[in-house]
Design a protein around this motif. Structure first.
Motif, PDB file in Angstrom:
ATOM      1  N   GLY A  54     -15.243  -3.787   5.960  1.00  0.00           N
ATOM      2  CA  GLY A  54     -15.601  -2.524   4.967  1.00  0.00           C
ATOM      3  C   GLY A  54     -15.428  -1.472   5.739  1.00  0.00           C
ATOM      4  N   LEU A  55     -15.402  -1.200   6.977  1.00  0.00           N
ATOM      5  CA  LEU A  55     -15.179  -0.048   7.751  1.00  0.00           C
ATOM      6  C   LEU A  55     -13.749   0.221   7.741  1.00  0.00           C
ATOM      7  CD1 LEU A  55     -18.101  -0.034  10.334  1.00  0.00           C
ATOM      8  CD2 LEU A  55     -17.978   1.391   8.417  1.00  0.00           C
ATOM      9  N   ALA A  56     -13.061  -0.769   7.971  1.00  0.00           N
ATOM     10  CA  ALA A  56     -11.488  -0.677   8.176  1.00  0.00           C
ATOM     11  C   ALA A  56     -11.075  -0.363   6.697  1.00  0.00           C
ATOM     12  CB  ALA A  56     -11.227  -2.130   8.476  1.00  0.00           C
ATOM     13  N   LEU A  57     -11.589  -0.793   5.699  1.00  0.00           N
ATOM     14  CA  LEU A  57     -11.055  -0.333   4.354  1.00  0.00           C
ATOM     15  C   LEU A  57     -11.327   1.266   4.094  1.00  0.00           C
ATOM     16  CD1 LEU A  57      -9.890  -0.804   1.607  1.00  0.00           C
ATOM     17  CD2 LEU A  57     -12.205  -1.738   0.862  1.00  0.00           C
ATOM     18  N   LEU A  58     -12.639   1.726   4.600  1.00  0.00           N
ATOM     19  CA  LEU A  58     -13.032   3.232   4.464  1.00  0.00           C
ATOM     20  C   LEU A  58     -11.884   3.881   5.352  1.00  0.00           C
ATOM     21  CD1 LEU A  58     -16.760   2.929   4.701  1.00  0.00           C
ATOM     22  CD2 LEU A  58     -15.649   3.886   2.801  1.00  0.00           C
ATOM     23  N   ARG A  59     -11.701   3.302   6.584  1.00  0.00           N
ATOM     24  CA  ARG A  59     -10.936   3.891   7.591  1.00  0.00           C
ATOM     25  C   ARG A  59      -9.527   4.252   7.007  1.00  0.00           C
ATOM     26  NH1 ARG A  59      -8.658   7.347  10.214  1.00  0.00           N
ATOM     27  NH2 ARG A  59      -8.203   7.388  12.302  1.00  0.00           N
ATOM     28  N   ILE A  60      -8.872   3.201   6.504  1.00  0.00           N
ATOM     29  CA  ILE A  60      -7.590   3.344   5.750  1.00  0.00           C
ATOM     30  C   ILE A  60      -7.552   4.341   4.510  1.00  0.00           C
ATOM     31  CG2 ILE A  60      -5.783   2.138   4.109  1.00  0.00           C
ATOM     32  CD1 ILE A  60      -5.418   1.495   7.051  1.00  0.00           C
ATOM     33  N   LEU A  61      -8.785   4.310   3.741  1.00  0.00           N
ATOM     34  CA  LEU A  61      -8.729   5.036   2.683  1.00  0.00           C
ATOM     35  C   LEU A  61      -8.991   6.654   3.066  1.00  0.00           C
ATOM     36  CD1 LEU A  61     -11.175   3.200   0.160  1.00  0.00           C
ATOM     37  CD2 LEU A  61      -8.672   3.754  -0.079  1.00  0.00           C
ATOM     38  N   TRP A  62      -9.789   6.843   4.227  1.00  0.00           N
ATOM     39  CA  TRP A  62     -10.126   8.168   4.791  1.00  0.00           C
ATOM     40  C   TRP A  62      -8.553   8.514   5.334  1.00  0.00           C
ATOM     41  CZ3 TRP A  62     -13.430  11.983   4.484  1.00  0.00           C
ATOM     42  CH2 TRP A  62     -13.308  12.884   5.271  1.00  0.00           C
ATOM     43  N   ARG A  63      -7.846   7.695   5.821  1.00  0.00           N
ATOM     44  CA  ARG A  63      -6.449   8.139   6.568  1.00  0.00           C
ATOM     45  C   ARG A  63      -5.604   8.475   5.558  1.00  0.00           C
ATOM     46  NH1 ARG A  63      -3.062   6.078  11.600  1.00  0.00           N
ATOM     47  NH2 ARG A  63      -1.410   7.435  11.324  1.00  0.00           N
ATOM     48  N   LEU A  64      -5.518   7.721   4.208  1.00  0.00           N
ATOM     49  CA  LEU A  64      -4.591   8.286   3.331  1.00  0.00           C
ATOM     50  C   LEU A  64      -4.737   9.735   2.756  1.00  0.00           C
ATOM     51  CD1 LEU A  64      -4.884   4.931   1.016  1.00  0.00           C
ATOM     52  CD2 LEU A  64      -2.899   5.643   2.401  1.00  0.00           C
ATOM     53  N   GLY A  65      -5.863  10.254   2.886  1.00  0.00           N
ATOM     54  CA  GLY A  65      -5.956  11.607   2.341  1.00  0.00           C
ATOM     55  C   GLY A  65      -6.098  12.338   3.572  1.00  0.00           C
ATOM     56  N   HIS A  66      -6.099  12.175   4.956  1.00  0.00           N
ATOM     57  CA  HIS A  66      -6.552  13.079   5.994  1.00  0.00           C
ATOM     58  C   HIS A  66      -5.378  12.317   7.024  1.00  0.00           C
ATOM     59  CE1 HIS A  66     -10.206  13.203   3.727  1.00  0.00           C
ATOM     60  NE2 HIS A  66     -10.295  14.370   4.238  1.00  0.00           N
ATOM     61  N   ARG A  67      -4.577  13.234   7.157  1.00  0.00           N
ATOM     62  CA  ARG A  67      -3.466  12.797   8.170  1.00  0.00           C
ATOM     63  C   ARG A  67      -3.736  13.106   9.478  1.00  0.00           C
ATOM     64  NH1 ARG A  67       1.608  11.988   6.755  1.00  0.00           N
ATOM     65  NH2 ARG A  67       2.421  12.697   9.074  1.00  0.00           N
ATOM     66  N   PRO A  68      -3.668  12.297  10.379  1.00  0.00           N
ATOM     67  CA  PRO A  68      -4.117  12.192  11.837  1.00  0.00           C
ATOM     68  C   PRO A  68      -3.115  13.440  12.441  1.00  0.00           C
ATOM     69  CG  PRO A  68      -2.443  10.449  11.589  1.00  0.00           C
ATOM     70  CD  PRO A  68      -2.610  10.818  10.406  1.00  0.00           C
ATOM     71  N   PRO A  69      -4.040  13.937  13.426  1.00  0.00           N
ATOM     72  CA  PRO A  69      -3.160  15.048  14.101  1.00  0.00           C
ATOM     73  C   PRO A  69      -1.976  14.745  14.820  1.00  0.00           C
ATOM     74  CG  PRO A  69      -5.117  14.530  15.411  1.00  0.00           C
ATOM     75  CD  PRO A  69      -5.302  13.702  14.169  1.00  0.00           C
TER      76      PRO A  69
END
Length: 187
Positions: A54-69
């Motif tokens: 579940g947290l990995a899914l959240l992490r991927i969804l977050w990353r789709l909208g927030h590029r890493p530095p």
């Protein structure tokens, strides 16, 4: 100026990392536990695995909208490539480990008579289409996905070791502020 990950990305990173360590320790420990303690340890392992999924899914969804530095300047081309390979390998494993475990557990011959409870709070559903397989197919699925789960565990060890080695190299040998990018503090 130091470019950091978002607070949400940092929180998800460290929670997932702690849960992975806990699950590895559980898997290493239960062969040495008394019989009465093995089942609770395995049940906790399953609950943590589902939480990681579940947290990995959240992490991927977050990353789709927030590029890493971006990576700091000065990294060799091979280091940048290795970083991307290791990170995407870790993302893949965050899904592969819990899914292979869930499939294996759903194919367990006694799954119907031994429900799985998420942290003992409520019943977590098994995959019905797998539970409905004929016994011989179910055993093959259980054994095959169990083997895959074990093989992927070795990939977890390797990728986590590479991830840590890269972070340590950049932090202490190269003297870049690599750890500060993924740690709590002022932005």
């Amino acid at each position: 100026m130091l470019q950091r990950y978002t607070t949400v990305a940092i929180v998800l990173h460290w929670i997932i990392a702690a849960l992975i360590v806990a699950n590895v320790l559980l898997a290493w420990t239960w062969p040495n536990l008394a019989d009465a303690q093995v089942r609770p340890a395995i049940d906790l392992h399953k609950s943590i695995g589902i939480t990681i999924l579940g947290l990995a899914l959240l992490r991927i969804l977050w990353r789709l909208g927030h590029r890493p530095p971006p990576l700091p300047q000065g990294y060799a081309r091979w280091e940048v490539g290795a970083s991307h390979i290791v990170h995407w390998g870790l993302y893949l494993i965050l899904f592969a480990m819990p899914l292979t475990g869930w499939i294996m557990d759903s194919a367990y011959k006694d799954a119907a008579s031994h429900p799985m409870f998420l942290y003992g709070l409520f019943e977590w559903p098994r995959l019905g289409f797998i539970m409905a397989l004929d016994p011989a197919t179910k055993k093959a699925v259980h054994d095959g996905f169990g083997e895959a789960h074990e093989i992927i565990a070795y990939a977890v060890y390797a990728l986590v070791a590479l991830h840590l080695a890269g972070a340590i190299k950049h932090q202490w040998l190269d003297r870049s502020q690599e750890l500060q990018r993924m740690w709590f503090g002022r932005r």
